[in-house]
Enzyme design. Structure first.
Site, short mmCIF file in Angstrom:
data_model
loop_
_atom_site.label_atom_id
_atom_site.label_comp_id
_atom_site.label_asym_id
_atom_site.label_seq_id
_atom_site.Cartn_x
_atom_site.Cartn_y
_atom_site.Cartn_z
N GLU A 113 0.83 -1.21 0.00
CA GLU A 113 0.00 0.00 0.00
C GLU A 113 0.87 1.25 0.00
O GLU A 113 0.57 2.23 -0.71
CB GLU A 113 -0.92 -0.01 1.22
CG GLU A 113 -2.00 -1.08 1.15
CD GLU A 113 -2.89 -1.09 2.37
OE1 GLU A 113 -4.10 -0.86 2.22
OE2 GLU A 113 -2.38 -1.32 3.49
N GLU A 133 -4.21 -10.46 3.81
CA GLU A 133 -5.27 -10.07 4.75
C GLU A 133 -6.33 -11.16 4.92
O GLU A 133 -6.87 -11.34 6.02
CB GLU A 133 -5.91 -8.76 4.28
CG GLU A 133 -5.09 -7.52 4.56
CD GLU A 133 -3.90 -7.33 3.62
OE1 GLU A 133 -3.09 -6.43 3.86
OE2 GLU A 133 -3.78 -8.10 2.64
#
Length: 261
Positions: A113, A133
């Protein structure tokens, strides 16, 4: 080389700011304090430099969120923490100078990210990209659902999150997540060279590229074309643009080189 708390190093090399993630014993995993140190370094770079490079000390760029810290957060604190990441990474993506990420080793979760918030990503052959995730029972919270999805596409991002799939540097390049792939150990050298090149551009043009392009991408075609006309007209009004255009017309500026030559 100065340090920002010790979590982040800062060095000004000519017109380029080098920002180093400095938690190698944790593979540069990001905590809330780490995010604040990154923000401080980025803001300093935008005051002092014309371009910036973000890299990781040690073998890894960034292994993502510090899960030990995250697991202890109450619900609303987690929301506020995510929104703070958004604000800091937005300062990189839509700030005043361009940034290059120099990636080796892990660019996982929040590390991917962070890299996605830079304008250019350079990965060496040791780099790998993952969004685990789904396996951790969490969800991206540092802007990945917007930035990474727009780089590689939502279906491919979903694949990575659902299956835990990790990408090599060459695969990430083929998917659009990486701009350049270089030999092992060469990511920082290449990133600095690109930043030095960008630092010679007209300051307003760099600002327009950083801030207009992503916004135009969010607009309808007609609105985007109108915005483009406004930005293009503003750019030509700067003294820098007038000097550079005059140099080109007077054959004092280098021409675009044919890469096939």
């Amino acid at each position: 080389m100065d340090t920002t708390e010790t979590l982040v190093t800062y060095e000004l090399k000519g017109a380029v700011a080098l920002i180093g993630l400095n938690r190698p014993e944790k593979r540069n995993a990001i905590s809330d304090r780490f995010v604040e140190a990154i923000d401080e370094a980025v803001q300093r770079a935008q005051r002092e430099a014309r371009a910036g490079v973000i890299f990781g000390h040690g073998k890894h760029f960034c292994a993502g969120l510090d899960l030990a810290e995250h697991s202890e957060k109450p619900l609303f604190e987690a929301v506020k923490g995510s929104r703070r990441w958004h604000a800091v990474f937005d300062g990189i993506e839509r700030g005043t100078i361009p940034f290059v990420a120099a990636i080796s080793g892990a660019a996982v979760g929040g590390g991917f990210e962070l890299a996605a918030s830079t304008q250019i990503r350079v990965a060496d052959q040791t780099a790998f990209f993952a969004l685990p995730e789904g396996q951790r029972g969490i969800f991206v919270g540092g802007g990945g659902s917007v930035r990474i999805a727009r780089l590689i596409g939502a279906p491919r991002m979903g694949d990575m999150m659902l299956t835990g799939r990790a990408l090599k540097a060459t695969e990430a390049e083929a998917w659009g997540g990486v701009s350049y792939v270089v030999a092992e150990g060469e990511a920082l050298t290449k990133a600095v060279a690109l930043a030095e090149q960008m630092a010679t551009n007209a300051e307003f043009t760099n600002y327009a590229i950083i801030n207009a392009l992503p916004r135009i991408a969010d607009m309808s075609s007609e609105d985007g074309l109108f915005a483009e006309s406004m930005v293009a007209s503003l750019a030509t009004m700067t003294d820098d643009a007038k000097d550079r255009l005059r140099a080109f017309l007077e054959k004092r500026a280098a021409k675009v080189q044919d890469p096939n030559a």
